[in-house]
Design a protein around this motif. Structure first.
Motif, short mmCIF file in Angstrom:
data_model
loop_
_atom_site.label_atom_id
_atom_site.label_comp_id
_atom_site.label_asym_id
_atom_site.label_seq_id
_atom_site.Cartn_x
_atom_site.Cartn_y
_atom_site.Cartn_z
N LEU A 78 0.82 -1.22 0.00
CA LEU A 78 0.00 0.00 0.00
C LEU A 78 0.85 1.27 0.00
CD1 LEU A 78 -2.91 -0.98 2.39
CD2 LEU A 78 -2.88 -0.99 -0.10
N ALA A 79 1.94 1.22 -0.76
CA ALA A 79 2.82 2.39 -0.92
C ALA A 79 2.99 2.68 -2.40
CB ALA A 79 4.17 2.13 -0.27
N ALA A 80 3.15 3.93 -2.71
CA ALA A 80 3.36 4.33 -4.10
C ALA A 80 4.73 3.87 -4.57
CB ALA A 80 3.22 5.83 -4.25
N ALA A 81 4.84 3.60 -5.87
CA ALA A 81 6.12 3.18 -6.45
C ALA A 81 6.42 4.04 -7.68
CB ALA A 81 6.04 1.71 -6.85
N ALA A 82 7.70 4.23 -7.95
CA ALA A 82 8.13 5.02 -9.10
C ALA A 82 9.28 4.30 -9.80
CB ALA A 82 8.59 6.40 -8.66
N GLY B 196 8.47 8.27 -16.85
CA GLY B 196 8.46 7.70 -15.51
C GLY B 196 7.13 7.02 -15.23
N LEU B 197 7.18 5.81 -14.70
CA LEU B 197 5.97 5.07 -14.33
C LEU B 197 5.66 5.35 -12.87
CD1 LEU B 197 3.98 2.76 -15.36
CD2 LEU B 197 5.38 1.26 -13.94
N ARG B 198 4.40 5.64 -12.58
CA ARG B 198 3.96 5.86 -11.21
C ARG B 198 2.82 4.90 -10.90
NH1 ARG B 198 8.07 7.88 -11.70
NH2 ARG B 198 8.73 9.98 -11.21
N VAL B 199 2.97 4.18 -9.78
CA VAL B 199 1.92 3.28 -9.29
C VAL B 199 1.50 3.83 -7.94
CG1 VAL B 199 1.32 0.92 -8.64
CG2 VAL B 199 2.98 1.32 -10.48
N GLU B 200 0.26 4.27 -7.86
CA GLU B 200 -0.26 4.85 -6.62
C GLU B 200 -0.66 3.76 -5.64
OE1 GLU B 200 0.04 8.06 -6.29
OE2 GLU B 200 0.62 8.32 -8.38
N ALA B 201 -0.75 4.10 -4.37
CA ALA B 201 -1.11 3.13 -3.34
C ALA B 201 -2.49 2.53 -3.58
CB ALA B 201 -1.06 3.79 -1.96
#
Length: 163
Positions: free
Chosen positions: A121-125, A143-148
């Protein structure tokens, strides 16, 4: 008189001098545009790799929901893998794709749970770079961003507003 004008009409075309002037102008234009072709090719490879990473992230998320288990998106420099993590000691490779020539992704993992969210449950970059160029406004590194909450997005240039 009519035969003479008909003969002249049949002989229309370019002289050698006109042809050489045209070729010289085309060569000068191509020479002036050459530096921009390199930037165009580099940006195309970066954009293609960003889209590949984005697609594989969506597939990993989809597989996690479909399989009702943890699926991992993993990068290791030039390779992107989607892994079934049912047995963490022996993950099963579901998909594997390479990035475009010269494009690099840092070693990173994102584990998607059965609801499509990152398991921690943490954002990733994950920010892409190129081996021979520095990211800038001219060389746009995605840049790829995956939100929580599971939202996945691709930024066109991770240097600009990609938080």
């Amino acid at each position: 008189m009519r035969q003479l004008s008909a003969a002249r009409a049949a002989q229309r075309g370019l002289t050698l001098v006109e042809l050489m002037v045209g070729i010289a102008i085309a060569a000068l234009l191509a020479l002036a545009a050459a530096p921009f072709f390199g930037d165009y090719g580099l940006n195309s490879r970066l954009r293609e790799s960003g889209n590949t990473l984005y697609t594989e992230a969506l597939i990993a998320q989809s597989e996690a929901i479909k399989r009702n288990r943890v699926v991992r998106l993993a990068t290791d420099g030039v390779l992107i893998q989607v892994l079934d993590m049912t047995d963490p000691a022996n993950p099963v490779v579901l998909r594997e794709r390479s990035l475009a020539d010269g494009v690099l992704a840092p070693a990173a993992t994102v584990d998607f749970g059965s609801q499509g969210w990152p398991t921690n449950l943490a954002a990733a970059a994950i920010d892409l770079t190129h081996a021979t160029a520095t990211c800038s406004s001219d060389h746009r590194c995605p840049g790829l961003r995956v939100e929580a909450g599971g939202a996945i997005r691709l930024c066109g240039n991770h240097l600009d507003n990609c938080n």
